[in-house]
Design a protein around this motif. Sequence first.
Motif, short mmCIF file in Angstrom:
data_model
loop_
_atom_site.label_atom_id
_atom_site.label_comp_id
_atom_site.label_asym_id
_atom_site.label_seq_id
_atom_site.Cartn_x
_atom_site.Cartn_y
_atom_site.Cartn_z
N GLU A 35 0.82 -1.22 0.00
CA GLU A 35 0.00 0.00 0.00
C GLU A 35 0.85 1.27 0.00
O GLU A 35 0.59 2.21 -0.76
CB GLU A 35 -0.93 0.00 1.21
N GLU A 36 1.87 1.29 0.83
CA GLU A 36 2.72 2.49 0.92
C GLU A 36 3.46 2.73 -0.39
O GLU A 36 3.64 3.89 -0.81
CB GLU A 36 3.71 2.35 2.08
N GLU A 37 3.89 1.66 -1.05
CA GLU A 37 4.59 1.80 -2.33
C GLU A 37 3.66 2.37 -3.41
O GLU A 37 4.08 3.20 -4.22
CB GLU A 37 5.16 0.45 -2.78
N GLY B 8 1.80 6.82 -7.05
CA GLY B 8 0.92 7.91 -7.43
C GLY B 8 0.13 7.64 -8.69
O GLY B 8 0.03 6.49 -9.16
N ASN B 9 -0.41 8.71 -9.25
CA ASN B 9 -1.32 8.60 -10.39
C ASN B 9 -0.64 8.99 -11.70
O ASN B 9 0.41 9.60 -11.71
CB ASN B 9 -2.55 9.49 -10.15
N ARG B 10 -1.28 8.62 -12.77
CA ARG B 10 -0.81 8.90 -14.14
C ARG B 10 0.54 8.23 -14.39
O ARG B 10 1.51 8.84 -14.82
CB ARG B 10 -0.73 10.40 -14.38
N LYS B 11 0.57 6.92 -14.13
CA LYS B 11 1.77 6.12 -14.31
C LYS B 11 1.48 4.88 -15.15
O LYS B 11 0.33 4.44 -15.27
CB LYS B 11 2.32 5.68 -12.95
N PRO C 174 -4.21 -2.87 -2.63
CA PRO C 174 -3.76 -1.55 -3.09
C PRO C 174 -3.60 -1.48 -4.61
O PRO C 174 -3.80 -0.42 -5.20
CB PRO C 174 -2.41 -1.36 -2.38
N PHE C 175 -3.27 -2.61 -5.24
CA PHE C 175 -3.17 -2.63 -6.70
C PHE C 175 -4.53 -2.35 -7.33
O PHE C 175 -4.64 -1.59 -8.30
CB PHE C 175 -2.63 -3.98 -7.19
N GLU C 176 -5.58 -2.97 -6.78
CA GLU C 176 -6.92 -2.78 -7.34
C GLU C 176 -7.34 -1.31 -7.26
O GLU C 176 -7.92 -0.77 -8.20
CB GLU C 176 -7.93 -3.64 -6.59
N LYS C 177 -7.02 -0.67 -6.16
CA LYS C 177 -7.34 0.75 -6.02
C LYS C 177 -6.54 1.58 -7.00
O LYS C 177 -7.06 2.52 -7.62
CB LYS C 177 -7.06 1.19 -4.58
N TRP C 178 -5.26 1.22 -7.19
CA TRP C 178 -4.37 2.01 -8.04
C TRP C 178 -4.74 1.92 -9.51
O TRP C 178 -4.81 2.95 -10.21
CB TRP C 178 -2.92 1.54 -7.82
N TYR C 179 -4.96 0.72 -10.03
CA TYR C 179 -5.18 0.61 -11.48
C TYR C 179 -6.49 1.27 -11.92
O TYR C 179 -6.66 1.59 -13.10
CB TYR C 179 -5.11 -0.85 -11.95
#
Length: 303
Positions: free
Chosen positions: A216-218, A223-226, A241-246
């Motif tokens: 999660e911290e990583e 961040g966004n737009r990656k 945390p991956f599910e939230k990020w993608y």
Amino acid sequence: MFKKLVGIEPLELISSANKKLESFTETLILHEDQPSSAAEIVKRIGDADGVLLSHRSNLGRDILEQCPNIKYIGMCCSLYSPESANVDILYANSKGIIVKGVRDYGDEGVVEYVISELVRCLHGIGHKSDGSIRKPWSTIPREITGLKVGIVGLGKSGGMIADALRFLGAEISYFARSEKEAATAKGYRFLPLKQLLSENEVIICCLNKNTILLHEEEFEHLGNRKILFNTGLSPAWDAAPFEKWYKGDNAVYCDTLGALGNASILKHPNVNCLQVSTGRTQQAFVRLSEKVLANITNYFKKQ
């Protein structure tokens, strides 16, 4: 010479290699279908003293205990560490069984995959997973020139990807267990993982199977737009945390479902997964065959 050498499943060796195997054994049995159970694997091995397998089957202690004649196990697939292997290497070694695997036979295809998908992303070529037309990542088409790329895991394949991207003009930094002198000489920057994630637009994970570094911290530092690539055999991240990020304004690329880890997200527009191992090329099968045969040859030289 083996008394009996058994390939318990399809091995993806070229035909001339299968012929060469005959010279190593009195009896050669190569099965062309996948065993349906552990009991079937035990039955196929029988009294064999040599066993060959690919990455699809597991030889755990429960199976090895029932096959006391085994002296040699040839893994016709990648072997990076005992912990990530589909053979219980520690138990096998405790019983005097030699286990040999191979490395670095499919990396070239993976490098081509990364370059291909990155170019398509930056230029807006093709369609997304949901069927919509892909738009250029930055509104207008971009080159790789000047792109900031962070490599997580600078082993053989990670190093090859870094070299290919640098040739095309990317700025390379990396995270590994320790700073690598050869990488520094090429101008690659060694960075702590969280700094690497923050500073680069593209992150490419090239890690051993079952190695998870993105928690999660990583992802907060990423961040966004990656753009995130995973070229490993298993996810490099924790699922939540991956599910939230993608689901943000991001893009993720994996060649295999094993690398992605979740078939239910295949249709998401930010997820790009070919569901094909890009390392499985015609040339890779030749390299694999040569290395499997070399392992057996070296085994008998030491007997």
